[in-house]
Structures are given as C-alpha cells and as structure tokens.
Motif scaffolding. Structure first.
Motif, mmCIF file in Angstrom:
data_model
loop_
_atom_site.group_PDB
_atom_site.id
_atom_site.type_symbol
_atom_site.label_atom_id
_atom_site.label_comp_id
_atom_site.label_asym_id
_atom_site.label_seq_id
_atom_site.Cartn_x
_atom_site.Cartn_y
_atom_site.Cartn_z
ATOM 1 N N LEU A 128 2.662 7.428 12.896
ATOM 2 C CA LEU A 128 2.842 7.649 11.473
ATOM 3 C C LEU A 128 2.646 6.131 10.789
ATOM 4 O O LEU A 128 3.265 5.236 11.210
ATOM 5 N N HIS A 129 1.862 5.820 9.652
ATOM 6 C CA HIS A 129 1.885 4.740 8.785
ATOM 7 C C HIS A 129 2.775 4.762 7.574
ATOM 8 O O HIS A 129 2.725 5.781 6.883
ATOM 9 N N THR A 130 3.493 3.750 7.274
ATOM 10 C CA THR A 130 4.240 3.731 6.157
ATOM 11 C C THR A 130 3.961 2.240 5.711
ATOM 12 O O THR A 130 3.686 1.152 6.314
ATOM 13 N N PHE A 131 3.926 2.299 4.299
ATOM 14 C CA PHE A 131 3.640 0.912 3.531
ATOM 15 C C PHE A 131 4.977 1.135 2.614
ATOM 16 O O PHE A 131 5.444 2.121 2.017
ATOM 17 N N ILE A 132 5.273 -0.330 2.210
ATOM 18 C CA ILE A 132 6.873 -0.345 1.114
ATOM 19 C C ILE A 132 5.994 -1.318 0.033
ATOM 20 O O ILE A 132 5.459 -2.273 0.351
ATOM 21 N N HIS A 133 6.346 -1.030 -1.252
ATOM 22 C CA HIS A 133 5.823 -1.733 -2.199
ATOM 23 C C HIS A 133 6.956 -1.967 -3.302
ATOM 24 O O HIS A 133 7.762 -0.873 -3.174
ATOM 25 N N GLU A 134 6.835 -2.910 -3.958
ATOM 26 C CA GLU A 134 7.976 -2.823 -5.024
ATOM 27 C C GLU A 134 7.634 -1.773 -6.091
ATOM 28 O O GLU A 134 6.665 -1.339 -6.391
ATOM 29 N N GLN A 135 8.676 -1.307 -6.717
ATOM 30 C CA GLN A 135 8.509 -0.166 -7.643
ATOM 31 C C GLN A 135 7.355 -0.589 -8.966
ATOM 32 O O GLN A 135 6.710 0.289 -9.193
ATOM 33 N N ALA A 136 7.552 -1.724 -9.310
ATOM 34 C CA ALA A 136 6.650 -2.401 -10.298
ATOM 35 C C ALA A 136 5.359 -2.525 -10.004
ATOM 36 O O ALA A 136 4.375 -3.196 -10.619
ATOM 37 N N SER A 137 5.072 -2.394 -8.543
ATOM 38 C CA SER A 137 3.517 -3.004 -8.037
ATOM 39 C C SER A 137 3.241 -1.987 -6.968
ATOM 40 O O SER A 137 3.875 -1.197 -6.321
ATOM 41 N N GLU A 138 1.708 -1.901 -6.708
ATOM 42 C CA GLU A 138 1.270 -1.056 -5.646
ATOM 43 C C GLU A 138 0.909 -1.745 -4.427
ATOM 44 O O GLU A 138 0.594 -1.484 -3.358
ATOM 45 N N ALA A 139 1.133 -3.267 -4.580
ATOM 46 C CA ALA A 139 0.517 -4.052 -3.479
ATOM 47 C C ALA A 139 1.697 -3.948 -2.224
ATOM 48 O O ALA A 139 2.740 -3.879 -2.611
ATOM 49 N N ALA A 140 1.119 -3.505 -1.146
ATOM 50 C CA ALA A 140 1.846 -3.295 -0.136
ATOM 51 C C ALA A 140 2.548 -4.665 0.578
ATOM 52 O O ALA A 140 2.171 -5.823 0.811
ATOM 53 N N ALA A 141 3.919 -4.555 0.512
ATOM 54 C CA ALA A 141 4.853 -5.733 0.730
ATOM 55 C C ALA A 141 5.078 -5.643 2.261
ATOM 56 O O ALA A 141 5.626 -6.647 2.896
ATOM 57 N N VAL A 142 5.149 -4.409 2.668
ATOM 58 C CA VAL A 142 5.514 -4.107 4.182
ATOM 59 C C VAL A 142 4.537 -3.147 4.777
ATOM 60 O O VAL A 142 4.183 -1.925 3.818
ATOM 61 N N ARG A 143 3.934 -3.190 5.797
ATOM 62 C CA ARG A 143 3.086 -2.405 6.749
ATOM 63 C C ARG A 143 4.044 -2.251 8.020
ATOM 64 O O ARG A 143 4.265 -2.879 8.601
ATOM 65 N N PHE A 144 3.976 -0.697 8.102
ATOM 66 C CA PHE A 144 4.590 -0.299 9.579
ATOM 67 C C PHE A 144 3.897 0.891 10.021
ATOM 68 O O PHE A 144 3.278 1.772 9.530
ATOM 69 N N VAL A 145 3.673 0.820 11.649
ATOM 70 C CA VAL A 145 3.333 1.847 12.188
ATOM 71 C C VAL A 145 4.347 2.126 13.398
ATOM 72 O O VAL A 145 4.822 1.331 14.174
ATOM 73 N N GLY A 146 4.677 3.344 13.380
ATOM 74 C CA GLY A 146 5.786 3.718 14.155
ATOM 75 C C GLY A 146 5.284 4.870 15.153
ATOM 76 O O GLY A 146 4.398 5.610 14.353
ATOM 77 N N GLN A 147 5.573 4.921 16.186
ATOM 78 C CA GLN A 147 5.330 5.979 17.349
ATOM 79 C C GLN A 147 6.409 6.922 17.307
ATOM 80 O O GLN A 147 7.696 6.581 17.638
ATOM 81 N N PHE A 148 6.230 8.241 16.767
ATOM 82 C CA PHE A 148 7.750 9.064 16.741
ATOM 83 C C PHE A 148 7.369 10.091 17.751
ATOM 84 O O PHE A 148 6.190 10.512 17.972
ATOM 85 N N VAL A 149 8.553 10.637 18.447
ATOM 86 C CA VAL A 149 8.336 11.440 19.508
ATOM 87 C C VAL A 149 9.303 12.770 19.039
ATOM 88 O O VAL A 149 10.249 12.566 18.627
ATOM 89 N N VAL A 150 8.638 13.732 19.418
ATOM 90 C CA VAL A 150 9.404 15.124 18.919
ATOM 91 C C VAL A 150 9.448 15.844 20.426
ATOM 92 O O VAL A 150 8.539 15.896 21.026
ATOM 93 N N HIS A 151 10.802 16.376 20.625
ATOM 94 C CA HIS A 151 10.988 17.075 21.796
ATOM 95 C C HIS A 151 12.137 18.393 21.512
ATOM 96 O O HIS A 151 12.835 18.286 20.556
ATOM 97 N N ARG A 152 11.843 19.185 22.366
ATOM 98 C CA ARG A 152 12.774 20.450 22.379
ATOM 99 C C ARG A 152 14.202 20.112 22.740
ATOM 100 O O ARG A 152 14.256 19.306 23.945
#
Length: 152
Positions: A128-152
């Motif tokens: 999953l990809h996440t980006f973070i920006h300041e409320q007053a801007s749409e410019a990506a200040a942070v870019r993150f890619v996470g590998q998430f695992v789901v298990h029973r």
C-alpha cells in the motif's frame, strides 16, 4: 464514509494502538477507497518546529493499516489480523503544519489477487502507498510504501 464509520475506526485506533491518542490522530474520511487521517503538528513537533519524522512514519503506517482494516470489512472479512511487514519512506519536504496522511487503493488486480490468496491460504501480503502533505498544500512531503500482511 458515515460519521459512525469514521468514529468507529478512530476509536479502534485509539484503543488498539494507544500511541494514536497521544499523536492526536483523527480520521478525516473514507471516500472512493481512499483513507485520509489528520496528523496535528503540536503533539508531534520536533526541535526544528516541524512534524517529527517518527510521527510521520507512524501516520503513514496507520493510514495503510486503517485502509486495509476498512477494505477488509467491506469485503466481509473480520477474522484477519493486520501487521506491517516492511516499509520504505522518503521525506522530500519538511512538514511545518498539521498534515494529512492519504492511503489510496492499489490497482484492482492487486486487490483481487490479495483477496484470493487470503481466502485460499488464510494469509496474504499487500503493498500500500501512502503520502502525507500539509493541510494547506497538496505537495507530497512524505512518500511511503508498506508491505502489509493479513493472517487468520
């Protein structure tokens, strides 16, 4: 997203991951399979008067975790345990004010493959990809890619 769904996710985060209360994390909305979280500056400020990198990392992970939690519920899956397996982050811009963490849907084929694997094996992995920006801007200040695992 209904106010009830937002409140339920926020309460879940605050209960199951107590750090989110201290960080002041709030659920903004869940629309078109995109989750947005509010990360306030004040409880996450560092010595440079910007949002602390560790808080930004947590916010990025939380947006992915919350996205996957909501999407699994929509798919009728309530027996899965979500964990972060791996994450890569970059900080191209400082965050000088309150921020918004956004996790958007992966490609439909990736989601379908993830669901099929989970239903067949009881365990599946999704990037999953996440980006973070300041409320007053749409410019990506942070870019993150996470590998998430789901298990029973």
């Amino acid at each position: 997203m209904s106010a009830h769904t937002a409140q339920a996710l926020e309460q879940l985060l605050h209960h199951d991951i107590p750090l989110t209360r201290d960080m002041g994390v709030k659920v903004i909305d869940w629309q078109d399979h995109s989750l947005r979280l509010h990360l306030p500056l004040a409880p996450n400020v560092n010595h440079k008067s910007t949002l602390f990198g560790g808080s930004l990392y947590c916010g990025a992970v939380l947006a992915g975790w919350g996205w996957l939690h909501l999407r699994l519920r929509e798919a009728g899956i309530t027996d899965g345990h979500i964990v972060i397996q791996d994450g890569q982050i970059s900080y191209p811009l400082p965050v000088r004010g309150d921020a918004v963490a956004v996790c958007q849907a992966p490609l439909p084929a990736s989601w379908e493959r993830f669901l099929a694997t989970y239903q067949r094996r009881g365990r599946a992995r999704l990037a999953l990809h996440t980006f973070i920006h300041e409320q007053a801007s749409e410019a990506a200040a942070v870019r993150f890619v996470g590998q998430f695992v789901v298990h029973r």
